[in-house]
Design an enzyme around this catalytic site. Structure first.
Site, PDB file in Angstrom:
ATOM      1  N   GLU A 280      12.636  49.615  77.741  1.00 26.84           N
ATOM      2  CA  GLU A 280      12.087  50.416  76.800  1.00 26.84           C
ATOM      3  C   GLU A 280      10.366  50.213  76.719  1.00 26.84           C
ATOM      4  OE1 GLU A 280      13.852  49.006  73.121  1.00 26.84           O
ATOM      5  OE2 GLU A 280      15.750  49.985  73.940  1.00 26.84           O
ATOM      6  N   GLY A 282       6.735  50.987  76.143  1.00 25.85           N
ATOM      7  CA  GLY A 282       5.918  52.042  75.573  1.00 25.85           C
ATOM      8  C   GLY A 282       4.409  51.960  76.097  1.00 25.85           C
ATOM      9  N   TYR A 322      -4.898  45.163  63.283  1.00 26.02           N
ATOM     10  CA  TYR A 322      -4.427  43.729  63.773  1.00 26.02           C
ATOM     11  C   TYR A 322      -5.568  43.196  64.542  1.00 26.02           C
ATOM     12  CZ  TYR A 322       0.044  46.311  64.793  1.00 26.02           C
ATOM     13  OH  TYR A 322       1.235  46.972  64.845  1.00 26.02           O
ATOM     14  N   CYS A 349     -13.180  54.623  53.327  1.00 21.95           N
ATOM     15  CA  CYS A 349     -13.677  53.829  52.379  1.00 21.95           C
ATOM     16  C   CYS A 349     -12.756  52.406  52.201  1.00 21.95           C
ATOM     17  CB  CYS A 349     -13.396  54.344  50.867  1.00 21.95           C
ATOM     18  SG  CYS A 349     -14.193  56.081  50.681  1.00 21.95           S
ATOM     19  N   GLU A 350     -12.863  51.932  53.300  1.00 26.24           N
ATOM     20  CA  GLU A 350     -12.361  50.458  53.659  1.00 26.24           C
ATOM     21  C   GLU A 350     -13.077  49.775  54.616  1.00 26.24           C
ATOM     22  OE1 GLU A 350      -9.456  48.799  53.033  1.00 26.24           O
ATOM     23  OE2 GLU A 350      -8.705  50.273  51.637  1.00 26.24           O
TER      24      GLU A 350
HETATM   25  C1  LIG Z   1       7.969  49.499  69.986  1.00 23.63           C
HETATM   26  C2  LIG Z   1       9.243  49.229  70.681  1.00 23.63           C
HETATM   27  C3  LIG Z   1       9.350  49.098  71.904  1.00 23.63           C
HETATM   28  C4  LIG Z   1       8.071  49.621  72.748  1.00 23.63           C
HETATM   29  O1  LIG Z   1       7.087  48.497  72.723  1.00 23.63           O
HETATM   30  P1  LIG Z   1       5.745  48.462  73.821  1.00 23.63           P
HETATM   31  O2  LIG Z   1       5.150  46.842  73.096  1.00 23.63           O
HETATM   32  O3  LIG Z   1       5.013  49.445  73.537  1.00 23.63           O
HETATM   33  O4  LIG Z   1       6.255  48.349  75.148  1.00 23.63           O
HETATM   34  C5  LIG Z   1      10.347  48.989  72.729  1.00 23.63           C
HETATM   35  N1  LIG Z   1      11.635  48.837  72.124  1.00 23.63           N
HETATM   36  C6  LIG Z   1      11.551  48.877  70.684  1.00 23.63           C
HETATM   37  C7  LIG Z   1      12.934  48.537  70.054  1.00 23.63           C
HETATM   38  C8  LIG Z   1      10.471  48.825  70.024  1.00 23.63           C
HETATM   39  O5  LIG Z   1      10.515  48.976  68.676  1.00 23.63           O
END
Ligand SMILES: *Cc1c(COP(=O)(O)O)cnc(C)c1O
Length: 428
Positions: A280, A282, A322, A349-350
Site C-alpha cells: 500500500e 503512497g 514534522y 499567524c504561526e
Molecule cells: C499512510 C498509509 C500508507 C501509505 O504510507 P506511505 O508512507 O505513504 O507509503 C499505507 N497503508 C496505510 C494503512 C497507511 O495508513
C-alpha cells in the site's frame, strides 16, 4: 531549532523548468501543485518489474494524493487502491475500482464506511478484533479478510530502533490475531491476509525484509495455533524517498529480491504455501513526482532574512508538522551559488509556518518562483483552511509535455460554502 545546511546549487532535479512554471502561473496563478505523469508511471513500472516472478499487487494509498486524475493514472498503470474512509472509497469507485482492487485499511471505522466498503467488495483490513462483530452488523463478513498486526514494543532493524509499535493505536496483539483467525474461520472466511505497518519513510533497503520476516513468522504460528493458512502478506507503505539531496534512494530491486528471498527460504523450511505479496505504498509512488510552486511576494530582513511566499503551511504541512526537510529550488537560479541564508515562510499567524529554516539559497528576489520538492505525497492532501487560506490548484504535466488542470484552486466562495448565516450575505 534545526538548521538546514544544504546547498541549493547542484541540488535536486526538477521535471519542469522556469518557462513552463511561468506559463502555468500566467494561466492559473500561484501557488499550485504540479505532478509528473511520466515519473509516476515509471515508478509503478519499476515496482512491478522489481516484484516480478511472484504474485504481487500494489494498492496505492489514496490518502497520499487524493486526486481522481492521479488515481485514474495509477489505475491505468495497473495498481489497486488502499482507502481509509468513506470519501476515499467514493473516489475509488468513481475511478472505476471495485472488488479485490480495493483494500480498505481504516481505523476507528464508522458503520457507513464498512457498509460502503462491503458493497464495493473491497478487501477489509481489520484494525481491531472488536470490528468483527461490528462488521457483522454493518455490511457482513466477507470471504477474504486481512488482519492488521501490531507486535508492540520497539521495532528494530539490526538492533536500531526504527519505530515504536507499542505506542501506536493500530492493529491487534498477537493473541488477538490468533483469536480473530479462529472466530473468522468459524464465520466462513476462506482467505486470510496479514498486514503490518511498523515504520514510516524508511530509506534503508531492509525495512520490508524485516517486516516480511515478522509476518512470515506470525503466519507459521497462526497455522500451528489455529489451522488457518495465510494466503497473502500486506507489507503496507513505509518505503521512503530521498527528500534531501544527499539521501540515497531506496533500491527497490534490492528490496524486492530480499523479500522474495525471505519468502522462498521460509516457506521451503517450514513447508508452508508461498503467500502473495500486497503493498500500500503512497509516498514512494508519487512523493518525488509532485512539486509545490509558489511565488516570493515579500522579503523581510530583521534578525533573520525571510522570503515570504504566497503558499503557506496550509498548502504543505509537513515542515510545520514534522520539521520535515523539503528541498527548494529558486527557478531560473539553479546554477547560482547559494549566497544567502533564508527562512522561507508562508503567511499563517504561526511561527512554525516555515518551509525552510536557515536555508542557503541564491540571492532571491520578489517575483521569483520557487519549487518546493517532493510534495507529491502527503502534500496537498494534508491541506487545510487555517487563517482562511485557500487550497491551491493541481496541475498534471503529461508525458507529451502538455499540462492539464486537474483541480482548480479554491475561491472564497468555496471557503464560505458551508455557512448559511442569515442576514450576513458575504459579497464575493
Ligand atoms: C499512510 C498509509 C500508507 C501509505 O504510507 P506511505 O508512507 O505513504 O507509503 C499505507 N497503508 C496505510 C494503512 C497507511 O495508513
Amino acid at each position: 531549532m534545526r538548521v538546514d545546511n544544504n546547498n541549493a546549487a547542484g541540488g535536486k532535479k526538477l521535471f519542469f523548468n522556469k518557462e513552463t512554471a511561468e506559463k502555468i502561473a500566467a494561466e492559473i496563478g500561484t501557488p499550485y501543485y504540479i505532478y509528473d505523469e511520466k515519473g509516476i508511471k515509471d515508478t509503478v513500472r519499476e515496482l512491478k518489474s522489481a516484484f516480478g516472478g511472484i504474485e504481487f499487487k500494489e494498492y496505492y494509498a489514496v490518502k497520499a494524493c487524493p486526486n481522481p486524475y492521479i488515481i485514474s493514472l495509477l489505475k491505468e498503470a495497473g495498481t489497486g487502491v488502499d482507502c481509509s474512509s468513506y470519501t476515499e472509497l467514493l473516489m475509488a469507485k468513481a475511478c472505476g475500482f471495485s472488488g479485490s482492487d480495493i483494500m480498505f485499511s481504516s481505523n476507528v471505522t464508522p458503520a457507513e464506511d464498512f457498509e460502503l466498503a462491503r458493497s464495493l467488495g473491497a478487501i477489509i483490513n481489520f484494525d481491531d478484533i472488536t470490528h468483527i462483530e461490528f462488521l457483522e452488523k454493518h455490511g457482513g463478513i466477507p470471504d477474504t479478510i486481512c488482519l492488521r498486526y501490531n507486535p508492540g514494543g520497539d521495532f528494530r532493524i539490526s538492533g536500531a530502533i526504527m519505530g515504536a509499535p507499542g505506542e501506536a493505536k493500530y492493529g491487534m496483539t498477537r493473541a488477538q490475531i490468533f483469536e480473530a483467525c479462529r472466530i473468522l474461520k468459524d464465520r466462513g472466511v476462506r482467505t486470510f491476509g496479514l498486514h503490518s505497518f511498523l515504520a514510516s519513510n524508511m530509506l534503508g533497503d531492509e525495512y520490508w525484509e524485516s517486516l516480511t520476516e515478522v509476518l512470515l513468522g506470525l503466519s507459521a504460528d497462526i497455522f500451528s495455533e489455529t489451522g488457518v493458512t495465510v494466503s497473502f502478506i500486506n507489507l503496507s507503505g513505509g518505503i521512503g524517498i530521498p527528500y534531501r539531496p544527499e539521501d540515497k534512494p531506496v533500491d527497490i530491486y534490492k528490496v524486492a529480491d530480499s523479500v522474495k528471498g525471505k519468502i522462498e527460504g521460509y516457506c521451503t523450511e517450514k513447508g508452508l504455501p508461498v503467500p502473495a505479496v500486497k503493498a500500500e505504498l503512497g509516498r514512494y509512488i508519487t512523493g518525488p513526482h509532485g512539486v509545490l510552486v509558489a511565488r516570493v511576494i515579500h522579503k523581510k530582513n530583521i534578525y533573520r532574512n525571510y522570503l515570504g511566499l504566497d503558499a503557506c503551511a496550509a498548502n504543505l504541512m509537513r515542515p510545520a508538522m514534522y520539521g520535515s526537510y523539503h528541498h527548494i529550488t529558486v527557478l531560473g537560479k539553479e546554477d547560482l551559488e547559494p549566497a544567502r541564508i533564508y527562512d522561507v515562510t508562508g503567511g499563517l499567524c504561526e511561527n512554525n509556518d516555515k518551509f525552510a529554516i536557515q536555508r542557503p539559497l541564491p540571492e532571491t528576489d520578489i517575483g521569483d518562483l520557487v519549487a518546493i520538492h517532493d510534495a507529491g505525497a502527503h502534500g496537498f492532501a494534508m491541506g487545510y483552511n487555517y487563517n482562511g487560506k485557500l487550497r491551491s490548484a493541481e496541475v498534471l504535466l503529461k508525458e507529451d509535455g502538455t499540462y492539464r488542470l486537474i483541480r482548480r484552486a479554491e475561491t472564497p466562495k468555496d471557503y464560505f460554502a458551508t455557512f448559511d448565516f442569515p442576514g450576513a450575505e458575504i459579497k464575493l
